[in-house]
Design a protein around this motif. Sequence first.
Motif, PDB file in Angstrom:
ATOM      1  N   VAL A   1       0.866  -1.181   0.000  1.00  0.00           N
ATOM      2  CA  VAL A   1       0.000   0.000   0.000  1.00  0.00           C
ATOM      3  C   VAL A   1       0.901   1.227   0.000  1.00  0.00           C
ATOM      4  O   VAL A   1       1.750   1.384   0.892  1.00  0.00           O
ATOM      5  CB  VAL A   1      -0.929   0.014   1.227  1.00  0.00           C
ATOM      6  N   GLN A   2       0.738   2.099  -0.992  1.00  0.00           N
ATOM      7  CA  GLN A   2       1.605   3.270  -1.092  1.00  0.00           C
ATOM      8  C   GLN A   2       0.945   4.512  -0.493  1.00  0.00           C
ATOM      9  O   GLN A   2      -0.278   4.580  -0.321  1.00  0.00           O
ATOM     10  CB  GLN A   2       1.980   3.526  -2.545  1.00  0.00           C
ATOM     11  N   HIS A   3       1.767   5.475  -0.200  1.00  0.00           N
ATOM     12  CA  HIS A   3       1.316   6.763   0.364  1.00  0.00           C
ATOM     13  C   HIS A   3       0.355   7.437  -0.601  1.00  0.00           C
ATOM     14  O   HIS A   3       0.474   7.318  -1.826  1.00  0.00           O
ATOM     15  CB  HIS A   3       2.541   7.646   0.609  1.00  0.00           C
ATOM     16  N   GLN A   4      -0.587   8.180  -0.068  1.00  0.00           N
ATOM     17  CA  GLN A   4      -1.606   8.823  -0.906  1.00  0.00           C
ATOM     18  C   GLN A   4      -0.998   9.796  -1.920  1.00  0.00           C
ATOM     19  O   GLN A   4      -1.561   9.990  -3.009  1.00  0.00           O
ATOM     20  CB  GLN A   4      -2.623   9.557  -0.028  1.00  0.00           C
ATOM     21  N   ASP A   5       0.143  10.373  -1.613  1.00  0.00           N
ATOM     22  CA  ASP A   5       0.768  11.300  -2.558  1.00  0.00           C
ATOM     23  C   ASP A   5       1.295  10.569  -3.791  1.00  0.00           C
ATOM     24  O   ASP A   5       1.326  11.130  -4.893  1.00  0.00           O
ATOM     25  CB  ASP A   5       1.909  12.069  -1.891  1.00  0.00           C
ATOM     26  N   LEU A   6       1.718   9.320  -3.615  1.00  0.00           N
ATOM     27  CA  LEU A   6       2.146   8.503  -4.750  1.00  0.00           C
ATOM     28  C   LEU A   6       0.939   7.966  -5.505  1.00  0.00           C
ATOM     29  O   LEU A   6       0.924   7.950  -6.739  1.00  0.00           O
ATOM     30  CB  LEU A   6       3.016   7.343  -4.264  1.00  0.00           C
ATOM     31  N   ALA A   7      -0.067   7.541  -4.768  1.00  0.00           N
ATOM     32  CA  ALA A   7      -1.279   7.025  -5.404  1.00  0.00           C
ATOM     33  C   ALA A   7      -1.975   8.097  -6.227  1.00  0.00           C
ATOM     34  O   ALA A   7      -2.638   7.797  -7.228  1.00  0.00           O
ATOM     35  CB  ALA A   7      -2.231   6.472  -4.347  1.00  0.00           C
ATOM     36  N   ALA A   8      -1.808   9.355  -5.845  1.00  0.00           N
ATOM     37  CA  ALA A   8      -2.440  10.442  -6.592  1.00  0.00           C
ATOM     38  C   ALA A   8      -1.857  10.563  -7.993  1.00  0.00           C
ATOM     39  O   ALA A   8      -2.537  11.019  -8.922  1.00  0.00           O
ATOM     40  CB  ALA A   8      -2.261  11.766  -5.846  1.00  0.00           C
TER      41      ALA A   8
ATOM     42  N   TYR B   1      27.678  -1.238  -2.929  1.00  0.00           N
ATOM     43  CA  TYR B   1      27.121  -0.346  -3.958  1.00  0.00           C
ATOM     44  C   TYR B   1      25.814  -0.960  -4.452  1.00  0.00           C
ATOM     45  O   TYR B   1      25.812  -1.996  -5.110  1.00  0.00           O
ATOM     46  CB  TYR B   1      28.133  -0.208  -5.092  1.00  0.00           C
ATOM     47  N   VAL B   2      24.690  -0.324  -4.111  1.00  0.00           N
ATOM     48  CA  VAL B   2      23.371  -0.924  -4.341  1.00  0.00           C
ATOM     49  C   VAL B   2      22.391   0.118  -4.864  1.00  0.00           C
ATOM     50  O   VAL B   2      22.382   1.267  -4.439  1.00  0.00           O
ATOM     51  CB  VAL B   2      22.807  -1.532  -3.032  1.00  0.00           C
ATOM     52  N   GLY B   3      21.549  -0.327  -5.781  1.00  0.00           N
ATOM     53  CA  GLY B   3      20.391   0.451  -6.184  1.00  0.00           C
ATOM     54  C   GLY B   3      19.184  -0.081  -5.426  1.00  0.00           C
ATOM     55  O   GLY B   3      18.641  -1.137  -5.756  1.00  0.00           O
ATOM     56  N   TRP B   4      18.763   0.624  -4.382  1.00  0.00           N
ATOM     57  CA  TRP B   4      17.657   0.182  -3.540  1.00  0.00           C
ATOM     58  C   TRP B   4      16.329   0.686  -4.106  1.00  0.00           C
ATOM     59  O   TRP B   4      16.203   1.868  -4.425  1.00  0.00           O
ATOM     60  CB  TRP B   4      17.821   0.702  -2.118  1.00  0.00           C
ATOM     61  N   ASP B   5      15.366  -0.206  -4.212  1.00  0.00           N
ATOM     62  CA  ASP B   5      14.012   0.184  -4.600  1.00  0.00           C
ATOM     63  C   ASP B   5      13.125   0.154  -3.362  1.00  0.00           C
ATOM     64  O   ASP B   5      12.980  -0.899  -2.712  1.00  0.00           O
ATOM     65  CB  ASP B   5      13.446  -0.763  -5.665  1.00  0.00           C
ATOM     66  N   VAL B   6      12.562   1.305  -3.042  1.00  0.00           N
ATOM     67  CA  VAL B   6      11.670   1.408  -1.888  1.00  0.00           C
ATOM     68  C   VAL B   6      10.365   2.057  -2.326  1.00  0.00           C
ATOM     69  O   VAL B   6      10.299   2.733  -3.355  1.00  0.00           O
ATOM     70  CB  VAL B   6      12.309   2.224  -0.739  1.00  0.00           C
ATOM     71  N   VAL B   7       9.338   1.834  -1.534  1.00  0.00           N
ATOM     72  CA  VAL B   7       8.061   2.505  -1.734  1.00  0.00           C
ATOM     73  C   VAL B   7       7.706   3.208  -0.433  1.00  0.00           C
ATOM     74  O   VAL B   7       7.821   2.608   0.646  1.00  0.00           O
ATOM     75  CB  VAL B   7       6.938   1.509  -2.096  1.00  0.00           C
ATOM     76  N   VAL B   8       7.306   4.440  -0.516  1.00  0.00           N
ATOM     77  CA  VAL B   8       6.853   5.145   0.678  1.00  0.00           C
ATOM     78  C   VAL B   8       5.401   4.757   0.928  1.00  0.00           C
ATOM     79  O   VAL B   8       4.524   5.008   0.103  1.00  0.00           O
ATOM     80  CB  VAL B   8       6.985   6.668   0.517  1.00  0.00           C
ATOM     81  N   GLY B   9       5.180   4.096   2.046  1.00  0.00           N
ATOM     82  CA  GLY B   9       3.835   3.717   2.442  1.00  0.00           C
ATOM     83  C   GLY B   9       3.215   4.791   3.321  1.00  0.00           C
ATOM     84  O   GLY B   9       3.857   5.809   3.629  1.00  0.00           O
ATOM     85  N   PRO B  10       1.988   4.600   3.778  1.00  0.00           N
ATOM     86  CA  PRO B  10       1.330   5.600   4.630  1.00  0.00           C
ATOM     87  C   PRO B  10       2.098   5.882   5.915  1.00  0.00           C
ATOM     88  O   PRO B  10       2.028   6.993   6.446  1.00  0.00           O
ATOM     89  CB  PRO B  10      -0.022   4.941   4.932  1.00  0.00           C
ATOM     90  N   ASP B  11       2.843   4.878   6.415  1.00  0.00           N
ATOM     91  CA  ASP B  11       3.529   5.032   7.695  1.00  0.00           C
ATOM     92  C   ASP B  11       5.048   5.008   7.584  1.00  0.00           C
ATOM     93  O   ASP B  11       5.744   4.941   8.594  1.00  0.00           O
ATOM     94  CB  ASP B  11       3.076   3.926   8.654  1.00  0.00           C
ATOM     95  N   GLY B  12       5.568   5.033   6.351  1.00  0.00           N
ATOM     96  CA  GLY B  12       7.012   5.015   6.199  1.00  0.00           C
ATOM     97  C   GLY B  12       7.454   4.166   5.033  1.00  0.00           C
ATOM     98  O   GLY B  12       6.640   3.539   4.344  1.00  0.00           O
ATOM     99  N   PRO B  13       8.765   4.087   4.790  1.00  0.00           N
ATOM    100  CA  PRO B  13       9.288   3.358   3.636  1.00  0.00           C
ATOM    101  C   PRO B  13       9.169   1.840   3.789  1.00  0.00           C
ATOM    102  O   PRO B  13       9.259   1.297   4.879  1.00  0.00           O
ATOM    103  CB  PRO B  13      10.741   3.796   3.543  1.00  0.00           C
ATOM    104  N   VAL B  14       8.983   1.197   2.631  1.00  0.00           N
ATOM    105  CA  VAL B  14       8.887  -0.258   2.524  1.00  0.00           C
ATOM    106  C   VAL B  14       9.949  -0.706   1.522  1.00  0.00           C
ATOM    107  O   VAL B  14      10.069  -0.124   0.442  1.00  0.00           O
ATOM    108  CB  VAL B  14       7.488  -0.684   2.025  1.00  0.00           C
ATOM    109  N   LEU B  15      10.712  -1.733   1.858  1.00  0.00           N
ATOM    110  CA  LEU B  15      11.749  -2.226   0.959  1.00  0.00           C
ATOM    111  C   LEU B  15      11.141  -3.155  -0.086  1.00  0.00           C
ATOM    112  O   LEU B  15      10.426  -4.096   0.239  1.00  0.00           O
ATOM    113  CB  LEU B  15      12.828  -2.955   1.754  1.00  0.00           C
TER     114      LEU B  15
END
Length: 340
Positions: free
Chosen positions: A184-191, A293-307
């Motif tokens: 579940v992503q943050h509402q700002d991303l879902a927008a 040396y890493v390219g991390w993919d994260v998603v900002v959820g409603p309560d914080g980042p998710v890996l």
Amino acid sequence: MPANGLGVMPRLRYLAERASRINVGSVLARAREVRDQHGKAVPLVVVDMLRSAAFDNVGFQDYVDYDFAMLSAAERATYMTHPVSNQLSERYDAEPYRHLFHDKLEFNRTFDGFLRREWMLVEEGNAAELEDFVTRHGTIIAKTRRGQAGSGVKRYHAADVDDWARFHRDLLTRDEVLIEQLIVQHQDLAAVCPGTVNTTRVTAFFDGETTHILAVAQKFGRGEVSDQMSFGGFYTMLDETGHARSAGYDSHGHVHVDHPDSGVRIADFQLPLYEEVVAFIDTVARVVPQIQYVGWDVVVGPDGPVLVEGNWGAGVYENKPSVSGIRTGNKPRYRAAIGF
């Protein structure tokens, strides 16, 4: 701080490999793209592309994507390129630990505490467990253990399954054995795009003491299961506050001032909870310190980042001058952090 220099032999090996499999038709196609966008003669572009590849470690697609035809030599030198990034990966990502990132099952096991979602492994004899998992969550993501750029990722809905034994068997046959709860992503991303989980790519280097943020790109999808370019996705670079630097773009010549589906202006985007993302990356970068040396993919959820995942072959995301008006790249930050 790591020792300076990337070494001559890795570069020579890379050049030899590229030369052995050079696709003349592909080079010409890219040169025509440059001609169409910048008005440069194809023969001159081809010569410049080959010279840049041989002497400046510039990939052919890098040349196109970062508008090298419109940049001075000094400006070009500020851009990180895929050949240089590949050399950094080979040097600073210890081979015995790479499988923890390349194998998605091993990655989930290693970073389970940071995924913030349920997941399970499909294996012989657990069709009932699979049915319970998918039924509880309604919609799930299925992944093959190995894949990149969104390959091997599918989205399934419980309502579409009428034979759980067959569904279980088909997943095993296709090797889609890693099942995950939807993020579940943050509402700002879902927008911007509600139909795709829009990931933030944070390229970072852990020097044994400090985690250095080298570049941050925000990817946006088009309603598909992945926001990768192969699914119609695109990206924009973010500044040190998490704000978009420009409109969005991809490697296929598409520029998106507004998101094509939602109409949201990309240059207005602000990644929510940006400081929490930076702190989160610092934490996860220390879990396997041998992969620096890493390219991390994260998603900002409603309560914080998710890996989502970590890529030991980090890839490159950079400013596009013709879109952003920014004629410099992120290479100085890489040099300051890594010392090459």
